[in-house]
Design a protein around this motif. Structure first.
Motif, PDB file in Angstrom:
ATOM      1  N   ASP A 148     -21.773  -1.273 -13.887  1.00 40.24           N
ATOM      2  CA  ASP A 148     -21.003  -2.386 -13.353  1.00 40.24           C
ATOM      3  C   ASP A 148     -21.295  -3.597 -14.219  1.00 40.24           C
ATOM      4  OD1 ASP A 148     -23.522  -3.411 -12.442  1.00 40.24           O
ATOM      5  OD2 ASP A 148     -23.335  -2.164 -10.643  1.00 40.24           O
ATOM      6  N   SER A 149     -20.925  -4.769 -13.787  1.00 39.25           N
ATOM      7  CA  SER A 149     -21.091  -5.958 -14.624  1.00 39.25           C
ATOM      8  C   SER A 149     -22.543  -6.352 -14.820  1.00 39.25           C
ATOM      9  CB  SER A 149     -20.334  -7.137 -13.988  1.00 39.25           C
ATOM     10  OG  SER A 149     -20.841  -7.392 -12.682  1.00 39.25           O
ATOM     11  N   ASN A 150     -23.436  -5.832 -13.965  1.00 36.01           N
ATOM     12  CA  ASN A 150     -24.838  -6.245 -14.037  1.00 36.01           C
ATOM     13  C   ASN A 150     -25.785  -5.168 -14.559  1.00 36.01           C
ATOM     14  OD1 ASN A 150     -24.251  -8.791 -12.911  1.00 36.01           O
ATOM     15  ND2 ASN A 150     -24.319  -7.945 -10.833  1.00 36.01           N
ATOM     16  N   ARG A 151     -25.338  -3.913 -14.626  1.00 35.09           N
ATOM     17  CA  ARG A 151     -26.279  -2.828 -14.913  1.00 35.09           C
ATOM     18  C   ARG A 151     -25.777  -1.911 -16.028  1.00 35.09           C
ATOM     19  NH1 ARG A 151     -27.164   0.143  -9.392  1.00 35.09           N
ATOM     20  NH2 ARG A 151     -24.885   0.110  -9.537  1.00 35.09           N
ATOM     21  N   LEU A 152     -26.743  -1.509 -16.863  1.00 29.16           N
ATOM     22  CA  LEU A 152     -26.495  -0.534 -17.922  1.00 29.16           C
ATOM     23  C   LEU A 152     -27.400   0.680 -17.699  1.00 29.16           C
ATOM     24  CD1 LEU A 152     -26.341  -2.635 -21.226  1.00 29.16           C
ATOM     25  CD2 LEU A 152     -24.449  -1.486 -20.099  1.00 29.16           C
ATOM     26  N   PRO A 170     -31.117  -1.787 -31.415  1.00 28.01           N
ATOM     27  CA  PRO A 170     -30.219  -2.888 -31.788  1.00 28.01           C
ATOM     28  C   PRO A 170     -28.883  -2.833 -31.049  1.00 28.01           C
ATOM     29  CG  PRO A 170     -31.241  -1.943 -33.738  1.00 28.01           C
ATOM     30  CD  PRO A 170     -31.564  -1.023 -32.599  1.00 28.01           C
ATOM     31  N   ARG A 171     -28.341  -1.634 -30.943  1.00 28.06           N
ATOM     32  CA  ARG A 171     -27.044  -1.492 -30.257  1.00 28.06           C
ATOM     33  C   ARG A 171     -27.169  -1.836 -28.777  1.00 28.06           C
ATOM     34  NH1 ARG A 171     -24.792   3.599 -28.593  1.00 28.06           N
ATOM     35  NH2 ARG A 171     -22.542   3.477 -28.263  1.00 28.06           N
ATOM     36  N   LEU A 172     -28.270  -1.434 -28.155  1.00 25.65           N
ATOM     37  CA  LEU A 172     -28.478  -1.719 -26.737  1.00 25.65           C
ATOM     38  C   LEU A 172     -28.663  -3.221 -26.501  1.00 25.65           C
ATOM     39  CD1 LEU A 172     -29.033  -0.820 -23.821  1.00 25.65           C
ATOM     40  CD2 LEU A 172     -31.435  -0.502 -24.465  1.00 25.65           C
ATOM     41  N   LEU A 173     -29.498  -3.852 -27.310  1.00 29.25           N
ATOM     42  CA  LEU A 173     -29.742  -5.288 -27.153  1.00 29.25           C
ATOM     43  C   LEU A 173     -28.468  -6.097 -27.386  1.00 29.25           C
ATOM     44  CD1 LEU A 173     -33.191  -5.558 -28.995  1.00 29.25           C
ATOM     45  CD2 LEU A 173     -32.772  -5.664 -26.522  1.00 29.25           C
ATOM     46  N   GLU A 174     -27.672  -5.673 -28.351  1.00 26.53           N
ATOM     47  CA  GLU A 174     -26.406  -6.360 -28.617  1.00 26.53           C
ATOM     48  C   GLU A 174     -25.469  -6.254 -27.420  1.00 26.53           C
ATOM     49  OE1 GLU A 174     -22.671  -6.220 -31.821  1.00 26.53           O
ATOM     50  OE2 GLU A 174     -24.411  -4.909 -32.064  1.00 26.53           O
ATOM     51  N   ASN A 175     -25.424  -5.069 -26.815  1.00 26.27           N
ATOM     52  CA  ASN A 175     -24.547  -4.884 -25.654  1.00 26.27           C
ATOM     53  C   ASN A 175     -25.026  -5.691 -24.448  1.00 26.27           C
ATOM     54  OD1 ASN A 175     -23.775  -3.023 -23.047  1.00 26.27           O
ATOM     55  ND2 ASN A 175     -22.203  -2.965 -24.633  1.00 26.27           N
ATOM     56  N   ILE A 176     -26.349  -5.756 -24.258  1.00 24.90           N
ATOM     57  CA  ILE A 176     -26.896  -6.555 -23.157  1.00 24.90           C
ATOM     58  C   ILE A 176     -26.539  -8.022 -23.344  1.00 24.90           C
ATOM     59  CG2 ILE A 176     -29.043  -7.377 -22.108  1.00 24.90           C
ATOM     60  CD1 ILE A 176     -30.235  -4.627 -22.691  1.00 24.90           C
ATOM     61  N   TYR A 177     -26.636  -8.475 -24.585  1.00 23.36           N
ATOM     62  CA  TYR A 177     -26.299  -9.874 -24.878  1.00 23.36           C
ATOM     63  C   TYR A 177     -24.825 -10.148 -24.595  1.00 23.36           C
ATOM     64  CZ  TYR A 177     -25.511 -14.128 -27.576  1.00 23.36           C
ATOM     65  OH  TYR A 177     -25.138 -15.396 -27.956  1.00 23.36           O
ATOM     66  N   GLU A 182     -28.039  -7.590 -16.174  1.00 21.90           N
ATOM     67  CA  GLU A 182     -29.293  -8.034 -15.564  1.00 21.90           C
ATOM     68  C   GLU A 182     -30.317  -6.907 -15.461  1.00 21.90           C
ATOM     69  OE1 GLU A 182     -28.238  -9.659 -11.829  1.00 21.90           O
ATOM     70  OE2 GLU A 182     -27.070 -11.323 -12.660  1.00 21.90           O
ATOM     71  N   THR A 183     -29.854  -5.653 -15.521  1.00 28.38           N
ATOM     72  CA  THR A 183     -30.755  -4.513 -15.341  1.00 28.38           C
ATOM     73  C   THR A 183     -30.376  -3.386 -16.299  1.00 28.38           C
ATOM     74  OG1 THR A 183     -30.992  -5.034 -12.987  1.00 28.38           O
ATOM     75  CG2 THR A 183     -31.680  -2.833 -13.708  1.00 28.38           C
ATOM     76  N   VAL A 184     -31.394  -2.775 -16.890  1.00 26.00           N
ATOM     77  CA  VAL A 184     -31.209  -1.577 -17.703  1.00 26.00           C
ATOM     78  C   VAL A 184     -31.964  -0.435 -17.028  1.00 26.00           C
ATOM     79  CG1 VAL A 184     -31.621  -0.446 -19.918  1.00 26.00           C
ATOM     80  CG2 VAL A 184     -30.950  -2.843 -19.853  1.00 26.00           C
ATOM     81  N   ILE A 185     -31.252   0.664 -16.777  1.00 19.56           N
ATOM     82  CA  ILE A 185     -31.840   1.822 -16.114  1.00 19.56           C
ATOM     83  C   ILE A 185     -32.045   2.916 -17.153  1.00 19.56           C
ATOM     84  CG2 ILE A 185     -31.556   3.530 -14.280  1.00 19.56           C
ATOM     85  CD1 ILE A 185     -29.430   1.490 -13.107  1.00 19.56           C
ATOM     86  N   THR A 214     -33.836  -9.460 -18.598  1.00 22.88           N
ATOM     87  CA  THR A 214     -33.238  -8.217 -18.122  1.00 22.88           C
ATOM     88  C   THR A 214     -34.332  -7.308 -17.561  1.00 22.88           C
ATOM     89  OG1 THR A 214     -31.549  -8.362 -19.841  1.00 22.88           O
ATOM     90  CG2 THR A 214     -31.817  -6.241 -18.757  1.00 22.88           C
ATOM     91  N   ALA A 215     -34.131  -6.830 -16.337  1.00 25.74           N
ATOM     92  CA  ALA A 215     -35.106  -5.960 -15.685  1.00 25.74           C
ATOM     93  C   ALA A 215     -34.978  -4.528 -16.193  1.00 25.74           C
ATOM     94  CB  ALA A 215     -34.899  -5.999 -14.170  1.00 25.74           C
ATOM     95  N   SER A 216     -36.088  -3.787 -16.108  1.00 27.00           N
ATOM     96  CA  SER A 216     -36.105  -2.400 -16.562  1.00 27.00           C
ATOM     97  C   SER A 216     -36.492  -1.479 -15.409  1.00 27.00           C
ATOM     98  CB  SER A 216     -37.114  -2.218 -17.705  1.00 27.00           C
ATOM     99  OG  SER A 216     -36.794  -3.060 -18.788  1.00 27.00           O
TER     100      SER A 216
END
Length: 255
Positions: A148-152, A170-177, A182-185, A214-216
């Motif tokens: 959703d808009s807050n979670r990956l 790098p790809r993950l951090l770019e997408n989070i930015y 707010e959360t990466v699972i 960003t929470a993990s």
């Protein structure tokens, strides 16, 4: 140059020279190869001329030496010269052309070297393509899914190595930015072992996520994973849930 009985039947170019290197007589092979010449120096290549004069005028004649010759067709070739001086001072010379097989081998070697250079380049290109594919595989071993808009969601596959974390971080951090998630699972259900290098780079990644706010959350953690991840929990804000279903259920209850 004339042919005489001295050289009858000799299948090689041969000459008799006087002390001034005038050709007294020669074999039929010599006539066929060099044509009708007056002096021996007429058939010697310019680069070998001084060597020929030195060797043939020496008081002690070398039994064998090399000279470059020019045939009547203008062809340059290297040959061994075998010589002997008679009591009268005349020189008897036999010319033995260098084996053509040596030239063929040299040409074959040159072609082989060229093929090896081409093969090395082809192997280099193949290695580059292989490295690109390997990098792509490593990136795809941790695909991210936008829940959703807050979670990956990041499902991990195979062993977690230093190279793998370096590939997908790098790809993950770019997408989070970009998405401001707010959360990466991290789902470890299909993951194998964690190497020491993979663990260190994972800690660096989690530190970057913390800085970004960003929470993990880790799910599907196996017992062997838990032992390796336990010490990281004391240093970094990490949450552990038993399964991805629990994460999604927990979100629905919160909603």
């Amino acid at each position: 140059m004339t042919t005489t009985s001295q050289f009858n039947g000799l299948p090689l170019p041969a000459f008799t020279l006087d002390p001034q290197l005038f050709i007294v007589e020669g074999s039929a092979e010599a006539f066929e190869l060099f044509g009708n010449c007056r002096f021996f120096t007429d058939i010697v290549d310019e680069d070998s001329l001084q060597k020929a004069k030195t060797c043939l005028s020496s008081e002690v004649l070398q039994p064998k030496f090399e000279l470059n010759f020019i045939s009547k067709k203008g062809e340059l070739f290297l040959a061994d010269v075998y010589g002997k001086r008679s009591e009268s001072g005349n020189l008897s010379l036999v010319i033995v052309l260098k084996d053509k097989q040596l030239e063929r081998v040299a040409n074959q070697l040159a072609k082989l070297r060229e093929r090896l250079r081409e093969t090395d380049y082809d192997l280099f290109q193949e290695k580059e393509r292989t490295l690109e594919l390997l990098q792509r595989v490593r990136e795809l071993s941790a695909p991210y899914i936008q829940l959703d808009s807050n979670r990956l969601l990041v499902p991990l596959f195979g062993d977690l190595t230093e190279e793998q974390v370096q590939a997908f971080s790098p790809r993950l951090l770019e997408n989070i930015y970009e998405t401001r998630a707010e959360t990466v699972i991290f789902d470890l259900t299909a993951m194998g072992k964690i190497t020491d290098g993979g663990l260190q780079y994972l800690a660096d990644l989690l530190q970057s996520l913390t800085i970004m706010g960003t929470a993990s959350i880790f799910t599907g953690v196996q017992p062997e994973h838990a032992k390796q991840l336990h010490h990281m929990q004391a240093k970094l804000p990490m949450r552990f849930l038993s399964s991805l279903q629990e994460v999604l259920s927990s979100n629905r209850r919160t909603s």
